[in-house]
Scaffold this active site. Structure first.
Site, PDB file in Angstrom:
ATOM      1  N   ASP A 370      -5.228 -10.890  11.887  1.00 44.92           N
ATOM      2  CA  ASP A 370      -5.577  -9.949  10.824  1.00 44.92           C
ATOM      3  C   ASP A 370      -5.615  -8.533  11.400  1.00 44.92           C
ATOM      4  OD1 ASP A 370      -6.791  -9.901   7.903  1.00 44.92           O
ATOM      5  OD2 ASP A 370      -7.937  -8.457   9.099  1.00 44.92           O
ATOM      6  N   ASN A 378      -4.460   2.349   4.260  1.00 45.52           N
ATOM      7  CA  ASN A 378      -3.874   2.516   2.924  1.00 45.52           C
ATOM      8  C   ASN A 378      -4.599   3.581   2.133  1.00 45.52           C
ATOM      9  OD1 ASN A 378      -1.660   0.823   2.859  1.00 45.52           O
ATOM     10  ND2 ASN A 378      -2.789  -0.947   2.124  1.00 45.52           N
ATOM     11  N   ASP A 387       2.654   0.211   4.959  1.00 45.00           N
ATOM     12  CA  ASP A 387       3.857  -0.618   5.126  1.00 45.00           C
ATOM     13  C   ASP A 387       4.483  -0.403   6.500  1.00 45.00           C
ATOM     14  OD1 ASP A 387       3.472  -1.558   2.592  1.00 45.00           O
ATOM     15  OD2 ASP A 387       5.035  -0.339   1.665  1.00 45.00           O
ATOM     16  N   GLU A 413      -2.363  -8.175   5.019  1.00 44.35           N
ATOM     17  CA  GLU A 413      -2.300  -7.773   6.424  1.00 44.35           C
ATOM     18  C   GLU A 413      -2.523  -8.942   7.367  1.00 44.35           C
ATOM     19  OE1 GLU A 413      -6.600  -6.894   5.126  1.00 44.35           O
ATOM     20  OE2 GLU A 413      -4.599  -6.993   4.242  1.00 44.35           O
TER      21      GLU A 413
END
Length: 492
Positions: A370, A378, A387, A413
């Site tokens: 993770d 973000n 991204d 993620e």
């Protein structure tokens, strides 16, 4: 308030590149109209063709000027194009001089110059294609070959064969006249390849394609009128088409879009759009259509020629279909953002590996990874930065995974790695290698920001898919609860 009103009322200035582009279009329109009007007069030949020669001479200057002004990062293609058009202008001048003297024997020195033009023009377009397209872009190349086979059949049946069968023409003249349709066809193939390949779309591409298509059409009409019907090939309207082709080329070089025209891109246009499929269908049907038309005219096409064209296009279509099937299969098992296995494909691989492990008596290792604090990236820098980070993490996972590992994106993620024959001690070291490999270097969020990236890793060994996922997920939760940027190993 007054200041605001003054700002609104102040006329906006057009960019210098825009002014030059509009001025060139105005000059081009005046030259085309003048050439058409002079074609109706009794002026001398040199006066009549002067507007055409003006456009022909100015275009290489415009290409060079646009390249120097806008300074595209890669200038080789544009400089080759400027050299090609300079040769074209020299060839035009020599042809006009020969026509003025009434010399029509072929080949002439102008033909040698024109052939050199094709070399530089092909080099320029190939340079654009290689700069714009990642890899070889085989689907677009196959499509271009299908269209070229169809166009080649038409060129041979209606141009090359009538020329070569004319017994009154010397052999040198036959070879010279036959070479032009073949060379024009080569440019057309490259134009199709340029249009169908990946890369930025915009005015520069459209102007270039317009120029190549008009040039091919004008040359085709020139060959048909001169070799088949016997009509005068110096018709004003034909010169107007050539001038429009040259004008579009000059406009492409003057447009500021040349700065980004040949920028490499990883985004391809749709692989099987309706327009593309219609175009390919027409091309494939062209061979039997030509055979039927010539049969109705009582001049049957050579059976070996028609059969060979049909066979080649059939094989190319099969190759294209195989490519589409391969693309669909790859899309079904691949995550679109990272190129890793998607969740469904990874779970199928995990189940298959666990069955083999149960039969042969070895353990399977599973890592769930993770990205730490990904939501903050973000929220702060936007989804494009997120991204970019996910793609970079995926690349680092691939680079640090074992050769027999399966790497996938499980969602958001979260990533997963399956590795067979993994004892607990070996898996612990592997998990640490993955963690440190991801955290080794920062990730570029945008042009000015570098972000550190770390991951938490949960690891488990076993032979049952559900148990592996459950225990590895619990280990991941433990790693995150302990402060993140660490790996934890549990066993089922």
């Amino acid at each position: 308030m007054q200041a605001d009103q003054q700002d609104v009322s102040r006329p906006r200035r057009r960019p210098a590149g825009g002014r030059a582009l509009y001025a060139w279009f105005l000059v081009l329109a005046v030259c085309i109209v003048t050439r058409l009007l002079l074609g109706r007069t009794t002026e001398s030949y040199l006066v009549v063709v002067a507007p055409y020669m003006l456009v022909s001479i100015v275009v290489p200057v415009l290409i060079l000027a646009g390249t120097l002004r806008h300074r595209p990062p890669h200038r080789a293609g544009w400089l080759a194009l400027a050299a090609a058009q300079a040769l074209y202008a020299v060839g035009d001048g020599m042809t006009v001089f020969d026509d003025w003297l009434g010399q029509f024997l072929e080949p002439t020195p102008a033909d040698v110059v024109y052939f050199a033009y094709y070399v530089f023009a092909v080099t320029a377009i190939l340079t654009f294609i290689r700069r714009r397209t990642p890899g070889w872009d085989l689907p677009s190349a196959v499509d271009a070959l299908i269209l070229s086979c169809s166009a080649g059949l038409l060129t041979w049946v209606y141009l090359v064969q009538p020329l070569t069968s004319d017994s009154e023409l010397p052999l040198a003249a036959k070879l010279t006249q036959s070479a032009y349709p073949v060379l024009d066809l080569m440019l057309l193939i490259l134009a199709v390849r340029l249009a169908m390949g990946a890369g930025t779309r915009g005015p520069v591409l459209h102007l270039l394609l317009t120029s190549l298509v008009l040039m091919f059409g004008a040359d085709l009409l020139y060959a048909v009128l001169g070799a088949v019907s016997g009509e005068a090939t110096s018709a004003a309207w034909l010169d107007a088409v050539w001038m429009a082709s040259l004008g579009a080329l000059g406009a492409a070089a003057l447009h500021p879009g040349i700065r980004t025209f040949d920028r490499r891109t990883d985004t391809a246009i749709p692989d099987a759009s309706p327009g593309r499929l219609v175009l390919l269908a027409v091309a494939v049907l062209m061979a039997p259509a030509v055979q039927m038309i010539e049969h109705l005219r009582g001049t049957d096409v050579s059976v070996p020629l028609a059969s060979a064209a049909c066979a080649v296009m059939f094989l190319l279509v099969l190759a294209r279909m195989a490519g589409l099937v391969s693309t669909q299969r790859r899309a079904a098992v691949t995550d679109g953002l990272t190129g890793l296995y998607n969740r469904r494909a990874f779970e199928e691989a995990l189940a298959a590996e666990c069955r083999r492990a149960s039969r042969h008596g070895y353990e399977v290792g599973l890592l769930i990874i993770d990205v730490d604090h990904f939501k903050r990236v973000n929220d702060t820098y936007g989804h494009p930065a997120g991204d970019r980070m996910l793609r970079e993490v995926a690349d680092r996972l691939r680079a640090n995974a074992r050769a027999d590992s399966v790497v996938g994106r499980y969602g958001g993620e979260e990533f997963v790695i399956l590795t067979p024959h993994a004892a607990p001690a070996t898996l612990r070291d592997f998990a640490e290698r993955i963690r440190t490999g991801v955290a080794g270097l920062p990730v570029q969020a945008d042009d000015n920001v570098l972000l550190g990236v770390t991951v938490s890793v949960g690891a488990a060994t076993g032979t049952t898919p559900t148990d592996l996922l459950r225990v590895a997920d619990a280990a991941l939760y433990e790693a995150k609860a302990a402060g993140r940027n660490r790996s934890v190993l549990s066993t089922t």
